[in-house]
Design a protein around this motif. Structure first.
Motif, PDB file in Angstrom:
ATOM      1  N   VAL A  11      36.950  45.377  33.075  1.00 26.29           N
ATOM      2  CA  VAL A  11      35.490  45.475  33.346  1.00 26.29           C
ATOM      3  C   VAL A  11      35.033  46.333  32.263  1.00 26.29           C
ATOM      4  CG1 VAL A  11      35.488  47.636  34.871  1.00 26.29           C
ATOM      5  CG2 VAL A  11      33.588  45.731  34.824  1.00 26.29           C
ATOM      6  N   GLN A  12      35.700  47.195  31.646  1.00 30.99           N
ATOM      7  CA  GLN A  12      35.169  47.991  30.586  1.00 30.99           C
ATOM      8  C   GLN A  12      35.629  47.464  29.273  1.00 30.99           C
ATOM      9  OE1 GLN A  12      33.442  50.640  31.090  1.00 30.99           O
ATOM     10  NE2 GLN A  12      33.828  50.414  33.379  1.00 30.99           N
ATOM     11  N   ALA A  33      34.965  40.683  36.505  1.00 29.42           N
ATOM     12  CA  ALA A  33      36.135  41.189  35.666  1.00 29.42           C
ATOM     13  C   ALA A  33      37.102  41.874  36.419  1.00 29.42           C
ATOM     14  CB  ALA A  33      35.256  41.810  34.363  1.00 29.42           C
ATOM     15  N   PRO A  34      38.231  41.794  36.052  1.00 30.76           N
ATOM     16  CA  PRO A  34      39.269  42.753  36.606  1.00 30.76           C
ATOM     17  C   PRO A  34      38.943  44.436  36.512  1.00 30.76           C
ATOM     18  CG  PRO A  34      40.046  41.111  35.042  1.00 30.76           C
ATOM     19  CD  PRO A  34      38.684  41.076  34.992  1.00 30.76           C
ATOM     20  N   GLU A  35      39.421  45.141  37.388  1.00 31.70           N
ATOM     21  CA  GLU A  35      39.259  46.457  37.551  1.00 31.70           C
ATOM     22  C   GLU A  35      39.921  47.024  36.093  1.00 31.70           C
ATOM     23  OE1 GLU A  35      40.035  47.921  41.077  1.00 31.70           O
ATOM     24  OE2 GLU A  35      42.269  47.516  40.953  1.00 31.70           O
ATOM     25  N   LYS A  36      41.121  46.325  35.752  1.00 31.85           N
ATOM     26  CA  LYS A  36      41.805  46.939  34.753  1.00 31.85           C
ATOM     27  C   LYS A  36      42.452  45.838  34.026  1.00 31.85           C
ATOM     28  CE  LYS A  36      46.174  46.683  37.502  1.00 31.85           C
ATOM     29  NZ  LYS A  36      47.303  47.653  37.878  1.00 31.85           N
ATOM     30  N   GLU A  37      42.940  46.088  32.784  1.00 34.39           N
ATOM     31  CA  GLU A  37      43.595  44.944  31.879  1.00 34.39           C
ATOM     32  C   GLU A  37      44.739  44.136  32.594  1.00 34.39           C
ATOM     33  OE1 GLU A  37      45.515  44.510  27.554  1.00 34.39           O
ATOM     34  OE2 GLU A  37      45.084  46.427  28.086  1.00 34.39           O
ATOM     35  N   ARG A  38      44.303  42.797  32.229  1.00 38.62           N
ATOM     36  CA  ARG A  38      45.303  41.788  32.913  1.00 38.62           C
ATOM     37  C   ARG A  38      45.531  40.943  32.090  1.00 38.62           C
ATOM     38  NH1 ARG A  38      45.566  42.237  38.647  1.00 38.62           N
ATOM     39  NH2 ARG A  38      47.468  41.123  38.097  1.00 38.62           N
ATOM     40  N   SER A  39      45.882  41.509  30.730  1.00 48.50           N
ATOM     41  CA  SER A  39      46.387  40.474  29.569  1.00 48.50           C
ATOM     42  C   SER A  39      47.587  39.693  29.925  1.00 48.50           C
ATOM     43  CB  SER A  39      46.356  41.160  28.360  1.00 48.50           C
ATOM     44  OG  SER A  39      45.248  41.691  27.775  1.00 48.50           O
ATOM     45  N   ALA A  40      47.755  38.510  29.620  1.00 46.80           N
ATOM     46  CA  ALA A  40      49.093  37.720  29.269  1.00 46.80           C
ATOM     47  C   ALA A  40      49.416  37.366  30.967  1.00 46.80           C
ATOM     48  CB  ALA A  40      49.906  38.390  28.678  1.00 46.80           C
ATOM     49  N   ILE A  41      48.626  37.204  31.784  1.00 39.26           N
ATOM     50  CA  ILE A  41      48.760  37.036  33.114  1.00 39.26           C
ATOM     51  C   ILE A  41      48.605  35.454  33.352  1.00 39.26           C
ATOM     52  CG2 ILE A  41      46.567  37.377  34.239  1.00 39.26           C
ATOM     53  CD1 ILE A  41      47.998  39.202  36.150  1.00 39.26           C
TER      54      ILE A  41
END
Length: 252
Positions: A11-12, A33-41
């Protein structure tokens, strides 16, 4: 017009927030958006724990929510709970780092756009080179023009657009419709031990083959074009249907 905006950077994520600020002057923008990074998921969804929705910001034309889920969760929750109706378009990004070739199979950014297309909503996944200037207004004007074109012309069923933006500082040649390239890596796993003596592995990798087909997104972005690749998520190989039927496989 209502735009649902998401990403996999969290989200940031600066690219998404900059895009939201730009679009809110013309459209009604909702960010989930996700509260934290969720790359490559990839296209993961959350089934075994509750999803929690938190309002981060609210203005007349911009609302921002964070959830403890995946990019695909964000699209589902955004449509079913936050908006309670289908938005006119879903934008996933702007992702920090390109999503090119077969790498899109792992991408949370692209998967969020696929989720929107499953709902029958026009969708665009957007990524930029890490060295690209996020303050460059040309990026946002291009995306605004692309959004208008998609809403005017529409997209085929089960189809989304995957957009990759090069570093404009190196020169920009234009916009190019492309096909997916092949991102082939040599995977390496470094073995280490945690403080309790248990082994673990850390994955890394490097490109093993350099894509050379000028029609591909990989080559086009490298040459200075904004790449737009139409993605169709029906993975059926239709030419194989009759072949499989001809095998006459028996049930014993």
């Amino acid at each position: 017009m209502k735009i649902l905006l998401t990403n996999d950077d969290g989200v940031q994520g600066l690219g998404m927030l900059k895009l939201a600020e730009y679009l809110k002057d013309k459209y009604k923008v909702t960010v989930v958006a996700p509260e934290k990074e969720r790359s490559a998921i990839s296209h993961a969804i959350t089934l075994h724990k509750p999803l929690r929705l938190k309002k981060v910001k609210e203005e007349d034309s911009l609302k921002i929510y964070a959830i403890n889920g995946t990019p695909s969760d964000c699209v589902k929750l955004g449509i079913e709970v936050v908006l309670r109706e289908k938005p006119d378009i879903v934008i996933s990004g702007i992702n920090e780092g390109l999503n090119l070739g077969t790498d899109i199979l792992y991408s949370g950014t692209v998967s969020a756009a696929i989720e929107a297309a499953i709902y029958g909503i026009p969708a665009i996944a957007v990524s930029r080179a890490e060295t690209a200037d996020i303050e460059d207004r040309r990026i946002y004007k291009f995306l605004e023009n692309l959004i208008e074109k998609v809403l005017e012309k529409g997209l085929p069923k089960n189809t989304l657009l995957n957009v990759n933006i090069p570093d404009f500082k190196k020169g920009i040649k234009g916009v190019k419709a492309t096909i997916l390239g092949k991102s082939i890596y040599i995977e390496t796993f470094q073995k280490n031990y945690d403080p309790r003596g248990k082994e673990y592995y850390w994955m890394a990798g490097k490109i093993s083959e350099i894509e050379k087909d000028e029609r591909t997104d990989i080559v086009s972005v490298k040459e200075g074009y904004i790449s737009i690749t139409p993605i169709h998520f029906d993975l059926t190989e239709y030419n194989m249907i009759n072949i499989l039927n001809s095998w006459d496989i028996k049930i014993e």
